[in-house]
Design a protein around this motif. Structure first.
Motif, PDB file in Angstrom:
ATOM      1  N   PHE A   1       0.878  -1.164   0.000  1.00  0.00           N
ATOM      2  CA  PHE A   1       0.000   0.000   0.000  1.00  0.00           C
ATOM      3  C   PHE A   1       0.915   1.214   0.000  1.00  0.00           C
ATOM      4  CE2 PHE A   1      -2.570   3.377   1.637  1.00  0.00           C
ATOM      5  CZ  PHE A   1      -3.865   3.094   1.225  1.00  0.00           C
ATOM      6  N   ILE A   2       0.703   2.144  -0.930  1.00  0.00           N
ATOM      7  CA  ILE A   2       1.591   3.300  -1.038  1.00  0.00           C
ATOM      8  C   ILE A   2       0.811   4.561  -0.689  1.00  0.00           C
ATOM      9  CG2 ILE A   2       3.218   4.559  -2.506  1.00  0.00           C
ATOM     10  CD1 ILE A   2       3.147   2.141  -4.418  1.00  0.00           C
ATOM     11  N   CYS A   3       1.312   5.310   0.293  1.00  0.00           N
ATOM     12  CA  CYS A   3       0.667   6.546   0.728  1.00  0.00           C
ATOM     13  C   CYS A   3       1.723   7.631   0.824  1.00  0.00           C
ATOM     14  CB  CYS A   3      -0.024   6.318   2.079  1.00  0.00           C
ATOM     15  SG  CYS A   3      -0.924   7.748   2.674  1.00  0.00           S
ATOM     16  N   ARG A   4       1.816   8.455  -0.207  1.00  0.00           N
ATOM     17  CA  ARG A   4       2.806   9.550  -0.201  1.00  0.00           C
ATOM     18  C   ARG A   4       2.545  10.499  -1.365  1.00  0.00           C
ATOM     19  NH1 ARG A   4       6.663   8.461  -4.292  1.00  0.00           N
ATOM     20  NH2 ARG A   4       6.900   6.253  -4.810  1.00  0.00           N
ATOM     21  N   ASP A   5       3.215  11.649  -1.319  1.00  0.00           N
ATOM     22  CA  ASP A   5       3.151  12.575  -2.446  1.00  0.00           C
ATOM     23  C   ASP A   5       3.869  11.968  -3.644  1.00  0.00           C
ATOM     24  OD1 ASP A   5       1.764  14.567  -1.172  1.00  0.00           O
ATOM     25  OD2 ASP A   5       3.533  15.731  -0.630  1.00  0.00           O
ATOM     26  N   VAL A   6       3.303  12.163  -4.830  1.00  0.00           N
ATOM     27  CA  VAL A   6       4.016  11.724  -6.029  1.00  0.00           C
ATOM     28  C   VAL A   6       4.032  12.860  -7.052  1.00  0.00           C
ATOM     29  CG1 VAL A   6       3.517   9.257  -5.827  1.00  0.00           C
ATOM     30  CG2 VAL A   6       1.944  10.719  -7.102  1.00  0.00           C
ATOM     31  N   GLY A   7       5.073  12.861  -7.860  1.00  0.00           N
ATOM     32  CA  GLY A   7       5.163  13.812  -8.958  1.00  0.00           C
ATOM     33  C   GLY A   7       4.374  13.292 -10.145  1.00  0.00           C
ATOM     34  N   LEU A   8       3.648  14.188 -10.793  1.00  0.00           N
ATOM     35  CA  LEU A   8       2.844  13.815 -11.958  1.00  0.00           C
ATOM     36  C   LEU A   8       3.154  14.773 -13.102  1.00  0.00           C
ATOM     37  CD1 LEU A   8      -0.701  13.512 -10.319  1.00  0.00           C
ATOM     38  CD2 LEU A   8       0.788  11.605 -10.959  1.00  0.00           C
ATOM     39  N   GLU A   9       3.021  14.249 -14.313  1.00  0.00           N
ATOM     40  CA  GLU A   9       3.019  15.111 -15.484  1.00  0.00           C
ATOM     41  C   GLU A   9       1.572  15.251 -15.946  1.00  0.00           C
ATOM     42  OE1 GLU A   9       4.753  13.409 -18.996  1.00  0.00           O
ATOM     43  OE2 GLU A   9       4.168  15.118 -20.221  1.00  0.00           O
ATOM     44  N   VAL A  10       1.143  16.487 -16.166  1.00  0.00           N
ATOM     45  CA  VAL A  10      -0.167  16.696 -16.791  1.00  0.00           C
ATOM     46  C   VAL A  10       0.057  16.476 -18.284  1.00  0.00           C
ATOM     47  CG1 VAL A  10      -2.084  18.271 -17.158  1.00  0.00           C
ATOM     48  CG2 VAL A  10      -0.733  18.418 -15.050  1.00  0.00           C
ATOM     49  N   VAL A  11      -0.502  15.401 -18.828  1.00  0.00           N
ATOM     50  CA  VAL A  11      -0.166  15.028 -20.204  1.00  0.00           C
ATOM     51  C   VAL A  11      -0.981  15.841 -21.205  1.00  0.00           C
ATOM     52  CG1 VAL A  11       0.113  13.115 -21.828  1.00  0.00           C
ATOM     53  CG2 VAL A  11       0.408  12.719 -19.378  1.00  0.00           C
ATOM     54  N   THR A  12      -2.223  16.126 -20.851  1.00  0.00           N
ATOM     55  CA  THR A  12      -3.052  16.927 -21.747  1.00  0.00           C
ATOM     56  C   THR A  12      -3.805  17.984 -20.948  1.00  0.00           C
ATOM     57  OG1 THR A  12      -4.876  16.926 -23.340  1.00  0.00           O
ATOM     58  CG2 THR A  12      -4.968  15.265 -21.612  1.00  0.00           C
ATOM     59  N   ALA A  13      -3.929  19.170 -21.531  1.00  0.00           N
ATOM     60  CA  ALA A  13      -4.736  20.221 -20.902  1.00  0.00           C
ATOM     61  C   ALA A  13      -6.100  20.287 -21.588  1.00  0.00           C
ATOM     62  CB  ALA A  13      -4.022  21.561 -21.005  1.00  0.00           C
ATOM     63  N   ASP A  14      -6.302  19.369 -22.551  1.00  0.00           N
ATOM     64  CA  ASP A  14      -7.513  19.389 -23.361  1.00  0.00           C
ATOM     65  C   ASP A  14      -8.615  18.537 -22.720  1.00  0.00           C
ATOM     66  OD1 ASP A  14      -9.400  19.501 -25.356  1.00  0.00           O
ATOM     67  OD2 ASP A  14      -8.385  18.052 -26.654  1.00  0.00           O
ATOM     68  N   SER A  15      -9.132  19.010 -21.602  1.00  0.00           N
ATOM     69  CA  SER A  15     -10.288  18.376 -20.965  1.00  0.00           C
ATOM     70  C   SER A  15     -10.790  19.351 -19.915  1.00  0.00           C
ATOM     71  CB  SER A  15      -9.901  17.044 -20.296  1.00  0.00           C
ATOM     72  OG  SER A  15      -9.343  17.276 -19.017  1.00  0.00           O
ATOM     73  N   PRO A  16     -12.053  19.235 -19.542  1.00  0.00           N
ATOM     74  CA  PRO A  16     -12.573  20.148 -18.522  1.00  0.00           C
ATOM     75  C   PRO A  16     -11.831  19.991 -17.191  1.00  0.00           C
ATOM     76  CG  PRO A  16     -14.350  18.872 -19.541  1.00  0.00           C
ATOM     77  CD  PRO A  16     -13.067  18.300 -20.040  1.00  0.00           C
ATOM     78  N   PHE A  17     -11.221  18.830 -16.985  1.00  0.00           N
ATOM     79  CA  PHE A  17     -10.556  18.544 -15.707  1.00  0.00           C
ATOM     80  C   PHE A  17      -9.130  19.098 -15.651  1.00  0.00           C
ATOM     81  CE2 PHE A  17     -13.445  15.135 -16.892  1.00  0.00           C
ATOM     82  CZ  PHE A  17     -14.287  15.068 -15.804  1.00  0.00           C
ATOM     83  N   THR A  18      -8.509  19.214 -16.816  1.00  0.00           N
ATOM     84  CA  THR A  18      -7.082  19.564 -16.846  1.00  0.00           C
ATOM     85  C   THR A  18      -6.813  20.917 -17.487  1.00  0.00           C
ATOM     86  OG1 THR A  18      -6.869  18.305 -18.908  1.00  0.00           O
ATOM     87  CG2 THR A  18      -6.301  17.156 -16.869  1.00  0.00           C
ATOM     88  N   ARG A  19      -7.855  21.659 -17.818  1.00  0.00           N
ATOM     89  CA  ARG A  19      -7.667  22.900 -18.573  1.00  0.00           C
ATOM     90  C   ARG A  19      -6.975  23.999 -17.775  1.00  0.00           C
ATOM     91  NH1 ARG A  19     -12.726  25.536 -20.581  1.00  0.00           N
ATOM     92  NH2 ARG A  19     -11.915  27.497 -19.798  1.00  0.00           N
ATOM     93  N   ALA A  20      -6.959  23.879 -16.442  1.00  0.00           N
ATOM     94  CA  ALA A  20      -6.271  24.897 -15.645  1.00  0.00           C
ATOM     95  C   ALA A  20      -4.769  24.630 -15.556  1.00  0.00           C
ATOM     96  CB  ALA A  20      -6.876  24.977 -14.244  1.00  0.00           C
ATOM     97  N   PHE A  21      -4.337  23.503 -16.136  1.00  0.00           N
ATOM     98  CA  PHE A  21      -2.906  23.172 -16.153  1.00  0.00           C
ATOM     99  C   PHE A  21      -2.366  23.405 -17.564  1.00  0.00           C
ATOM    100  CE2 PHE A  21      -4.929  20.257 -13.073  1.00  0.00           C
ATOM    101  CZ  PHE A  21      -4.184  20.520 -11.927  1.00  0.00           C
ATOM    102  N   ARG A  22      -1.044  23.374 -17.676  1.00  0.00           N
ATOM    103  CA  ARG A  22      -0.416  23.383 -18.997  1.00  0.00           C
ATOM    104  C   ARG A  22       0.000  21.963 -19.337  1.00  0.00           C
ATOM    105  NH1 ARG A  22       2.524  26.806 -16.326  1.00  0.00           N
ATOM    106  NH2 ARG A  22       4.328  25.439 -16.480  1.00  0.00           N
ATOM    107  N   ALA A  23      -0.152  21.560 -20.592  1.00  0.00           N
ATOM    108  CA  ALA A  23       0.317  20.237 -21.003  1.00  0.00           C
ATOM    109  C   ALA A  23       1.815  20.156 -20.737  1.00  0.00           C
ATOM    110  CB  ALA A  23       0.015  19.998 -22.478  1.00  0.00           C
ATOM    111  N   GLY A  24       2.247  19.072 -20.113  1.00  0.00           N
ATOM    112  CA  GLY A  24       3.657  18.893 -19.812  1.00  0.00           C
ATOM    113  C   GLY A  24       4.058  19.433 -18.447  1.00  0.00           C
TER     114      GLY A  24
END
Lengths: 76, 223
Positions: B111-134
């Protein structure tokens, strides 16, 4: 009547639990265990005359996730 | 923005998710009960929270995916309504067939419980539009079954269609293509293992998750 549904991971799907079990067997000194795959057996108590197709439908719709698993149905 | 949060027996992030949604949107979400096949009309978003619905019996999310409320969730998604599944919610969405693939036991079995780094792969969705791709962001994970797997054709299709929303920067759980979150074909359904609702205010030490909810709010305001 009874039915037994055996659910297994599809070949090629990585099975981390199986791998851990294989390593533990090795630790116990069992050599030559080349692979371990973990599945599950689900036993159903059914009304007499329940058709096999109904049990297969149960397996497809709930008991197995056919994205990653296969199943076999045995009636007894 | 009108939203509803589904509560299954064993959900345990429903309250955090409701607090996050209210914080960002200013409107208190409705609590939707798993056994109710109907949801109030006019919802913009239905969210499925993290937790251990039905004790993870059979497979994580398997029983919840067949709960009566999921008929309403599927109908909402088919109408183009927004559906967000976080952690166990993501598992439920794959089990319900609203997203492809499956979430298996973590490759390391822990079971893994910790902060992880993520890449926002696409900004083309209502969920990710506040981020930049990459863009690289940090969001906590807390799961045992987050190892995303699908057949090669499905993975290829997700990549081709830009439907991988978030990718782990490092291999944390064995997921194919380091996938942390995916979109459906219509881009109105998102499932992700990380918990954006756990990083929405300064007291959390990180507000990267807040932007997901802000993006939703803006998407609806400009729709």
């Amino acid at each position: 009547m009874k039915a037994r549904v055996t659910v297994k991971l599809k070949p090629g799907v990585l099975d981390p639990q199986g791998r851990a079990i294989r390593q533990a067997l090795e630790t116990l000194g069992f050599t030559g265990v080349e692979d371990v795959r973990v599945g599950k057996v689900i036993e159903l108590e059914l009304a007499e005359g329940t058709p096999r197709a109904t049990v297969e439908d149960m397996a497809r719709r709930l008991l197995a996730n056919t994205v990653i698993e296969t199943f076999e149905v045995e009636l007894a | 923005m009108r939203s509803g949060v589904v509560i299954f027996p064993g959900s345990n992030c429903d309250r955090d998710l409701m607090v996050a949604l209210e914080l960002v949107t200013g409107v208190r979400p409705l609590a939707l009960w798993h056994a109710d096949p109907h949801v109030p009309s006019g919802l913009d978003l239905i969210a499925l929270p993290g937790g251990f619905s039905f004790g993870d019996y059979l497979r994580a999310g398997a029983i919840a995916a067949r709960a009566p409320v999921m008929q309403a969730v599927a109908a909402h998604a088919a109408r183009g309504g927004l559906v967000l599944g976080i952690c166990n919610g993501f598992q439920v969405l794959t089990e319900a067939g609203l997203l492809p693939g499956a979430l298996m036991r973590n490759a390391g079995l822990d079971f893994i419980c910790r902060d992880v780094g993520l890449e926002v792969v696409t900004a083309d969705s209502p969920f990710t539009r506040a981020f930049r791709a990459g863009e690289r962001i940090t969001i906590p994970i807390a799961h045992h079954d987050g190892n995303y797997q699908a057949d090669e054709a499905t993975l290829e299709r997700l990549e081709q269609e830009g439907r991988v929303a978030f990718r782990y920067l490092d291999d944390v759980n064995g997921s194919a293509h380091r996938i942390a979150g995916i979109l459906n074909e219509g881009r109105n359904v998102l499932g992700l293992m990380p918990h954006p609702e756990r990083c929405v205010e300064d007291a959390h030490g990180n507000t990267d998750g807040r932007r997901l909810f802000e993006g939703l709010l803006h998407a609806l305001a400009t729709a």
